[in-house]
Design a protein around this motif. Structure first.
Motif, short mmCIF file in Angstrom:
data_model
loop_
_atom_site.label_atom_id
_atom_site.label_comp_id
_atom_site.label_asym_id
_atom_site.label_seq_id
_atom_site.Cartn_x
_atom_site.Cartn_y
_atom_site.Cartn_z
N SER A 113 -7.29 5.25 -3.32
CA SER A 113 -6.95 6.58 -2.81
C SER A 113 -8.17 7.19 -2.16
O SER A 113 -9.30 6.97 -2.61
CB SER A 113 -6.48 7.48 -3.96
N SER A 114 -7.95 8.00 -1.10
CA SER A 114 -9.09 8.45 -0.31
C SER A 114 -8.87 9.83 0.29
O SER A 114 -7.73 10.29 0.45
CB SER A 114 -9.36 7.44 0.81
N TRP A 147 -5.15 11.36 -4.33
CA TRP A 147 -6.05 11.65 -5.46
C TRP A 147 -6.14 10.48 -6.44
O TRP A 147 -7.22 10.08 -6.85
CB TRP A 147 -5.54 12.91 -6.15
N SER A 148 -4.99 9.92 -6.84
CA SER A 148 -4.99 8.82 -7.79
C SER A 148 -3.63 8.12 -7.75
O SER A 148 -2.67 8.65 -7.18
CB SER A 148 -5.29 9.30 -9.21
N THR A 149 -3.54 6.94 -8.37
CA THR A 149 -2.29 6.20 -8.42
C THR A 149 -2.12 5.54 -9.78
O THR A 149 -3.10 5.25 -10.47
CB THR A 149 -2.23 5.09 -7.34
N LYS A 150 -0.86 5.30 -10.17
CA LYS A 150 -0.55 4.58 -11.41
C LYS A 150 0.76 3.81 -11.22
O LYS A 150 1.76 4.38 -10.78
CB LYS A 150 -0.37 5.55 -12.60
N PHE A 151 0.75 2.54 -11.59
CA PHE A 151 1.99 1.76 -11.62
C PHE A 151 2.72 2.00 -12.95
O PHE A 151 2.08 2.28 -13.97
CB PHE A 151 1.68 0.26 -11.52
N ASN A 152 4.07 1.88 -12.91
CA ASN A 152 4.79 1.86 -14.18
C ASN A 152 4.60 0.50 -14.85
O ASN A 152 3.94 -0.39 -14.30
CB ASN A 152 6.27 2.20 -13.97
N VAL A 160 1.91 8.17 -6.94
CA VAL A 160 0.77 8.58 -6.11
C VAL A 160 0.60 10.08 -6.25
O VAL A 160 1.53 10.84 -5.97
CB VAL A 160 0.99 8.20 -4.63
N SER A 161 -0.57 10.53 -6.71
CA SER A 161 -0.87 11.95 -6.85
C SER A 161 -1.73 12.40 -5.69
O SER A 161 -2.67 11.69 -5.30
CB SER A 161 -1.59 12.23 -8.17
N MET A 195 -2.13 15.20 -12.33
CA MET A 195 -1.97 13.79 -11.94
C MET A 195 -0.72 13.12 -12.49
O MET A 195 -0.20 12.20 -11.88
CB MET A 195 -3.21 12.97 -12.27
N GLY A 196 -0.22 13.50 -13.66
CA GLY A 196 1.01 12.90 -14.18
C GLY A 196 0.77 11.55 -14.84
O GLY A 196 -0.25 10.90 -14.64
N ASP A 197 1.76 11.13 -15.66
CA ASP A 197 1.69 9.81 -16.28
C ASP A 197 3.10 9.34 -16.62
O ASP A 197 4.01 10.15 -16.80
CB ASP A 197 0.84 9.84 -17.55
#
Length: 505
Positions: A113-114, A147-152, A160-161, A195-197
């Motif tokens: 992320s950038s 801002w940030s990313t998370k896979f399930n 994607v935040s 950001m979430g989770d």
């Protein structure tokens, strides 16, 4: 005068060990091949414990070998050959500061992320080199940057935040099908560093600051936690993130008081909720405004022991506390308001990052300490140290351990301090640093075992979840670097040579 000729066989073993301790590894290997006695001495635990402590700057008398390790020589080998300390690839695809990197759970790809507004998915080839697979420009959706990313858990969805204003953000969920990625929903998320989770394969937490207008509740702002659910097979829901049908239930509201914050930032979901609440007051439950529980949300919260971990604060805006809240099926029935989390751990400084270890038993936290006995102010936060301390919380007992991991630094003032991300592997932990050097420490010995050098601040680094001998770091110098261990490089080169020999037959 007569003299006695001292033979090598007569020299005491401690003296020989002391002599070998000044030799290089190559010399020790050569000596070990001369005879049986030299081989035994060259492999002795006393020799390798001394080399281990000297080269890794660990106090000899205090060090204890890692449980399950065969010998000090094996430990030396592990931290010399199996740590990702060799840069094998340097990529300049982003056109602005790279803020975050995260691997998929299968370890076959990672996402960066950038501040250029893009997130990029990188696929690892057979040589474990990164190849661009997908990139998306989120500025076309009104974002300033990603801002940030998370896979399930099964890597079928990517969260994607992003940042939309100085305060507001959004979460976008992308469906992953091979090398194709398509957005299926967006939800509002503010402040953006919530950001979430993920809570399940298709459900996640998001948050929002709202002003409360319910009877008996002070009409100030509150941090509201939402449980959202997506159906990858339904039409996309991306037009209005504030009224998105993806939001299923209000889970919790953290109310603002003069003593306590209404912020919930940097959400992390864990299954460690077997603890006694510290809250003196009862939860405020609005019986007049019940909500209809979403069946899937209710079942997920009923079948799992969910504890939400987040950053919070009191008497100052800087995040300096870890908050813990139990989340259960009752949270989908009633509108539940609290004035403080179930448990709070004071960190006595500005928290700039945290991460769970793979088994979720420990939480690693980056903290920039405040001066001792400082007075907190809601206007001006205290000055913060340039040294970053990595602290560890035992999530079984919710206690702060005495261990302090150090070496990384930060130079921004408190009002401008930003996240320096941590990642934790089975044996190693890594963190970015503003001094242009990401660092890797061994989790058992708490010593630095590798430095990941860049030209500017290292914002984030991460290990492959299936092989901690592979890591990626990202930096404000716009670069992405792939790091491998000496052992992994040797293995890949051997496999490549074997393939060439096979093809030449």
């Amino acid at each position: 005068m007569g003299g006695h000729l001292l033979l090598w066989e007569d020299i005491p073993e401690p003296v020989l060990i002391r002599i070998l301790s000044y030799c290089s590894l190559a010399d020790i290997a050569a000596v070990a091949s001369t005879c049986t006695r030299w081989s035994q001495i060259s492999n002795s635990n006393a020799l390798w414990r001394g080399l281990f402590c000297r080269n890794l700057k660990i106090k000899y008398k205090e060090v204890k070998i890692k449980p399950g390790s065969a010998s000090w020589k094996a430990e030396y080998y592990r931290l010399y050959y199996n740590v990702p300390a060799v840069c094998t690839q340097e990529i300049y695809e982003h056109t602005n500061e790279v803020l975050h990197v995260a691997f998929s759970n299968e370890g076959d790809r990672f996402v960066t992320s950038s501040k250029d507004g893009y997130f990029i998915v990188w696929r690892l080839n057979t040589r474990l080199d990164a190849v661009l697979e997908f990139k998306e420009n989120m500025t076309r959706y009104g974002w300033i940057y990603t801002w940030s990313t998370k896979f399930n858990n099964n890597d079928s969805l990517l969260m994607v935040s992003g940042v939309c204003t100085e305060v507001d953000g959004e979460i976008a969920i992308f469906k992953c099908q091979g090398s194709k990625y398509s957005m299926i929903c967006k939800v509002a998320n503010n402040p953006y560093d919530i950001m979430g989770d993920w809570v399940s394969q298709n459900h996640f937490f998001s948050g929002r600051l709202v002003r409360m207008h319910r009877p008996g509740v002070f009409g100030g702002p509150a941090g509201v936690l939402y449980m959202c659910g997506v159906d990858p097979d339904q039409p996309p829901d991306i037009d209005n993130p504030h009224t998105s049908s993806v939001i299923k239930n209000v889970i919790l509201s953290l109310l603002f008081t003069e003593e306590n914050s209404f912020y919930m930032r940097y959400l992390i979901v864990t299954n460690r909720n077997l603890f006694q609440s510290d809250r003196d007051e009862e939860m405020l439950i609005d019986d007049e405004n019940e909500q209809i529980p979403d069946p899937d949300c209710y079942k997920i919260l009923k079948d799992n022991q969910i504890c939400l971990v987040f950053l919070t604060n009191c008497n100052t805006l800087a995040p300096h506390q870890l908050g813990f809240c139990k989340i259960g099926p009752q949270n989908t029935h009633k509108l539940i308001d609290i004035r403080r989390p179930d448990k709070v751990i004071e960190m006595h400084g500005h928290i700039i990052g945290m991460s769970l270890c793979p088994d979720s038993e420990l939480l690693y936290v980056n903290v920039r300490r405040w001066p001792e006995n400082c007075v907190l102010s809601s206007v001006d936060p205290p000055a913060i140290a340039q040294e970053i301390e990595m602290r560890i919380v035992d999530l079984k007992t919710l206690t702060l351990l005495d261990t302090v991991i150090s070496g990384h630094r930060a130079f921004t003032f408190s009002m401008d301090a930003f996240y320096i991300y941590i990642d934790v592997g089975p044996d190693l932990v890594c963190s970015g640093s503003e001094d242009r050097i990401g660092r890797i420490w061994d989790r058992h010995y708490n010593c630095c075992v590798a430095k990941l050098e860049h030209k500017e601040c290292v914002s984030s680094c991460a290990f492959s979840p299936i092989n901690q001998q592979l890591a990626v770091s990202v930096s404000d110098d716009f670069s992405i670097k792939v790091w491998k261990s000496k052992a992994l490089i040797k293995k890949l080169n051997t496999e490549q040579a074997s393939d060439k020999n096979y093809l030449s037959l």
